[in-house]
Design a protein around this motif. Sequence first.
Motif, PDB file in Angstrom:
ATOM      1  N   ALA A  17       0.579  -1.202  -0.164  1.00  0.00           N
ATOM      2  CA  ALA A  17      -0.351   0.059   0.452  1.00  0.00           C
ATOM      3  C   ALA A  17       0.574   1.507   0.295  1.00  0.00           C
ATOM      4  O   ALA A  17       0.505   2.121  -0.146  1.00  0.00           O
ATOM      5  CB  ALA A  17      -0.735  -0.185   1.012  1.00  0.00           C
ATOM      6  N   PHE A  18       2.154   1.229   0.049  1.00  0.00           N
ATOM      7  CA  PHE A  18       3.017   2.814  -0.184  1.00  0.00           C
ATOM      8  C   PHE A  18       4.009   2.328  -0.920  1.00  0.00           C
ATOM      9  O   PHE A  18       4.290   1.609  -1.361  1.00  0.00           O
ATOM     10  CB  PHE A  18       3.968   1.960   1.161  1.00  0.00           C
ATOM     11  CG  PHE A  18       2.851   2.469   2.418  1.00  0.00           C
ATOM     12  CD1 PHE A  18       3.386   3.335   3.413  1.00  0.00           C
ATOM     13  CD2 PHE A  18       2.929   1.263   3.214  1.00  0.00           C
ATOM     14  CE1 PHE A  18       2.551   3.557   4.988  1.00  0.00           C
ATOM     15  CE2 PHE A  18       2.471   1.044   4.318  1.00  0.00           C
ATOM     16  CZ  PHE A  18       1.633   2.169   5.012  1.00  0.00           C
ATOM     17  N   ASP A  19       3.436   3.701  -1.335  1.00  0.00           N
ATOM     18  CA  ASP A  19       5.112   3.751  -2.719  1.00  0.00           C
ATOM     19  C   ASP A  19       6.516   3.915  -2.847  1.00  0.00           C
ATOM     20  O   ASP A  19       7.263   2.900  -3.748  1.00  0.00           O
ATOM     21  CB  ASP A  19       5.152   5.152  -2.538  1.00  0.00           C
ATOM     22  CG  ASP A  19       3.250   5.585  -3.485  1.00  0.00           C
ATOM     23  OD1 ASP A  19       2.925   4.360  -3.579  1.00  0.00           O
ATOM     24  OD2 ASP A  19       3.592   7.243  -3.149  1.00  0.00           O
ATOM     25  N   HIS A  20       6.780   3.367  -1.021  1.00  0.00           N
ATOM     26  CA  HIS A  20       8.180   3.537  -0.817  1.00  0.00           C
ATOM     27  C   HIS A  20       8.598   2.456   0.238  1.00  0.00           C
ATOM     28  O   HIS A  20       8.173   2.552   1.351  1.00  0.00           O
ATOM     29  CB  HIS A  20       9.007   4.752  -1.440  1.00  0.00           C
ATOM     30  CG  HIS A  20       9.415   5.443  -1.966  1.00  0.00           C
ATOM     31  ND1 HIS A  20       9.852   5.066  -3.742  1.00  0.00           N
ATOM     32  CD2 HIS A  20       8.596   6.505  -2.790  1.00  0.00           C
ATOM     33  CE1 HIS A  20       9.563   5.548  -4.655  1.00  0.00           C
ATOM     34  NE2 HIS A  20       9.173   6.558  -4.489  1.00  0.00           N
ATOM     35  N   GLN A  21       9.935   1.931   0.063  1.00  0.00           N
ATOM     36  CA  GLN A  21      10.107   0.554   1.817  1.00  0.00           C
ATOM     37  C   GLN A  21      11.395   1.309   1.970  1.00  0.00           C
ATOM     38  O   GLN A  21      11.805   1.286   0.994  1.00  0.00           O
ATOM     39  CB  GLN A  21       9.399  -0.429   1.519  1.00  0.00           C
ATOM     40  CG  GLN A  21       7.993  -0.771   0.834  1.00  0.00           C
ATOM     41  CD  GLN A  21       8.066  -2.839   0.555  1.00  0.00           C
ATOM     42  OE1 GLN A  21       8.428  -2.930   1.630  1.00  0.00           O
ATOM     43  NE2 GLN A  21       6.803  -3.157  -0.002  1.00  0.00           N
ATOM     44  N   VAL A  22      11.750   1.473   3.476  1.00  0.00           N
ATOM     45  CA  VAL A  22      12.994   2.004   4.147  1.00  0.00           C
ATOM     46  C   VAL A  22      12.706   0.866   4.996  1.00  0.00           C
ATOM     47  O   VAL A  22      13.052   1.740   6.425  1.00  0.00           O
ATOM     48  CB  VAL A  22      13.492   2.995   3.420  1.00  0.00           C
ATOM     49  CG1 VAL A  22      14.672   3.462   4.414  1.00  0.00           C
ATOM     50  CG2 VAL A  22      13.214   3.684   2.021  1.00  0.00           C
ATOM     51  N   SER A  23      13.658   0.349   5.113  1.00  0.00           N
ATOM     52  CA  SER A  23      14.278  -0.330   6.445  1.00  0.00           C
ATOM     53  C   SER A  23      14.974   0.131   7.247  1.00  0.00           C
ATOM     54  O   SER A  23      16.049   1.212   7.104  1.00  0.00           O
ATOM     55  CB  SER A  23      15.024  -2.194   6.568  1.00  0.00           C
ATOM     56  OG  SER A  23      16.046  -1.364   5.367  1.00  0.00           O
ATOM     57  N   TYR A  24      15.112  -0.211   9.191  1.00  0.00           N
ATOM     58  CA  TYR A  24      15.597   0.584   9.674  1.00  0.00           C
ATOM     59  C   TYR A  24      17.287   0.028   9.764  1.00  0.00           C
ATOM     60  O   TYR A  24      18.030   0.843   9.806  1.00  0.00           O
ATOM     61  CB  TYR A  24      15.168  -0.432  10.537  1.00  0.00           C
ATOM     62  CG  TYR A  24      14.107   0.472  11.870  1.00  0.00           C
ATOM     63  CD1 TYR A  24      13.209   1.719  10.608  1.00  0.00           C
ATOM     64  CD2 TYR A  24      13.760   0.327  13.018  1.00  0.00           C
ATOM     65  CE1 TYR A  24      11.737   1.961  11.681  1.00  0.00           C
ATOM     66  CE2 TYR A  24      12.261   1.298  13.373  1.00  0.00           C
ATOM     67  CZ  TYR A  24      12.025   1.810  13.135  1.00  0.00           C
ATOM     68  OH  TYR A  24      10.480   2.528  13.312  1.00  0.00           O
ATOM     69  N   GLU A  25      17.295  -0.533   8.535  1.00  0.00           N
ATOM     70  CA  GLU A  25      18.920  -1.354   8.765  1.00  0.00           C
ATOM     71  C   GLU A  25      19.277  -0.241   7.432  1.00  0.00           C
ATOM     72  O   GLU A  25      20.790  -0.180   8.056  1.00  0.00           O
ATOM     73  CB  GLU A  25      18.734  -2.898   8.745  1.00  0.00           C
ATOM     74  CG  GLU A  25      18.756  -3.946   9.731  1.00  0.00           C
ATOM     75  CD  GLU A  25      16.825  -3.902   9.886  1.00  0.00           C
ATOM     76  OE1 GLU A  25      16.697  -4.687  10.498  1.00  0.00           O
ATOM     77  OE2 GLU A  25      16.312  -2.836   9.062  1.00  0.00           O
ATOM     78  N   ALA A  26      19.336  -0.085   6.997  1.00  0.00           N
ATOM     79  CA  ALA A  26      19.311   1.042   5.759  1.00  0.00           C
ATOM     80  C   ALA A  26      19.676   2.042   6.192  1.00  0.00           C
ATOM     81  O   ALA A  26      20.541   2.694   5.767  1.00  0.00           O
ATOM     82  CB  ALA A  26      18.684   1.566   5.186  1.00  0.00           C
ATOM     83  N   LEU A  27      19.199   3.107   7.779  1.00  0.00           N
ATOM     84  CA  LEU A  27      19.716   3.437   8.293  1.00  0.00           C
ATOM     85  C   LEU A  27      20.851   3.785   9.177  1.00  0.00           C
ATOM     86  O   LEU A  27      21.532   4.686   9.322  1.00  0.00           O
ATOM     87  CB  LEU A  27      18.513   4.398   8.818  1.00  0.00           C
ATOM     88  CG  LEU A  27      17.195   4.832   8.372  1.00  0.00           C
ATOM     89  CD1 LEU A  27      16.552   5.295   9.646  1.00  0.00           C
ATOM     90  CD2 LEU A  27      17.310   6.321   7.476  1.00  0.00           C
ATOM     91  N   ARG A  28      21.922   3.279   9.119  1.00  0.00           N
ATOM     92  CA  ARG A  28      22.558   3.021   9.754  1.00  0.00           C
ATOM     93  C   ARG A  28      24.170   3.752   9.955  1.00  0.00           C
ATOM     94  O   ARG A  28      24.050   4.245  10.573  1.00  0.00           O
ATOM     95  CB  ARG A  28      23.316   1.222  10.090  1.00  0.00           C
ATOM     96  CG  ARG A  28      22.500  -0.052  11.075  1.00  0.00           C
ATOM     97  CD  ARG A  28      22.577  -1.694  11.167  1.00  0.00           C
ATOM     98  NE  ARG A  28      22.148  -2.065  12.342  1.00  0.00           N
ATOM     99  CZ  ARG A  28      22.250  -3.263  11.909  1.00  0.00           C
ATOM    100  NH1 ARG A  28      21.885  -4.096  10.506  1.00  0.00           N
ATOM    101  NH2 ARG A  28      21.448  -4.181  13.190  1.00  0.00           N
ATOM    102  N   PRO A  29      24.239   3.751   8.169  1.00  0.00           N
ATOM    103  CA  PRO A  29      24.790   4.341   8.232  1.00  0.00           C
ATOM    104  C   PRO A  29      25.310   5.808   8.349  1.00  0.00           C
ATOM    105  O   PRO A  29      26.165   6.250   8.245  1.00  0.00           O
ATOM    106  CB  PRO A  29      25.599   3.911   6.772  1.00  0.00           C
ATOM    107  CG  PRO A  29      25.129   2.666   5.780  1.00  0.00           C
ATOM    108  CD  PRO A  29      23.830   2.916   7.626  1.00  0.00           C
ATOM    109  N   ALA A  30      24.235   5.921   8.371  1.00  0.00           N
ATOM    110  CA  ALA A  30      24.053   7.544   8.496  1.00  0.00           C
ATOM    111  C   ALA A  30      23.998   8.249  10.234  1.00  0.00           C
ATOM    112  O   ALA A  30      23.376   9.234   9.815  1.00  0.00           O
ATOM    113  CB  ALA A  30      22.505   8.013   7.648  1.00  0.00           C
TER     114      ALA A  30
END
Length: 207
Positions: A17-30
Amino acid sequence: MLLAPAVYLTGTRHAGAFDHQVSYEALRPALTGGDLALLEAAILQAATPYDPVPNASSAAFFADYEAFARANFPELVIKHNPNGNGVRPTESRTIYFDVPRTLRTWAALPRPRMSLQCRDSAAPSASVKIMLGGWGGRVGSIPVPGTLAEIGGYIRPAGRSLGLVIDTPQLDTQMPFDAQVPAVEEGLEAARRLVRWWNHHADTLKP
């Protein structure tokens, strides 16, 4: 955009139902320091199996409620406790009904869900409701059938679902069941009316 732990993204049926999906894990480097620690704690919590803290008063209330319904409202089939050994946490305030054994299937309508809230902090009143998944956006465009209004029912959103609702008395799962029997009975009578309405008249909702 849906931002959530990877374990949720891979397991939920609502991601589409969402246009995009981002995991918490993908935020680790930032992230660094306290922000990174908070993120790691959230990832760990999402991956940790749910372990309810037992509450004896809740367990006794739900056991007595199910037994009362089974003896006096046999057409309202309540789902079995999902927790082992009759465990119920303090936050458990919802009674779920076994839909295949309680509600008729209508070809033109989504498969319903049904529950009764002992207390609903997100609504003006406790209630019993039948929910049609994915139809939340139709609230306002579907008129309330006269036969539903006649039994005290109305339509309101229930998350992403359309809710067919009858208000019921509030119940306290931390108080003895025997002291609340009249309120329990009133709520189950409302559930019975709603079930009978659905099983005979729900086709009036079809597009």
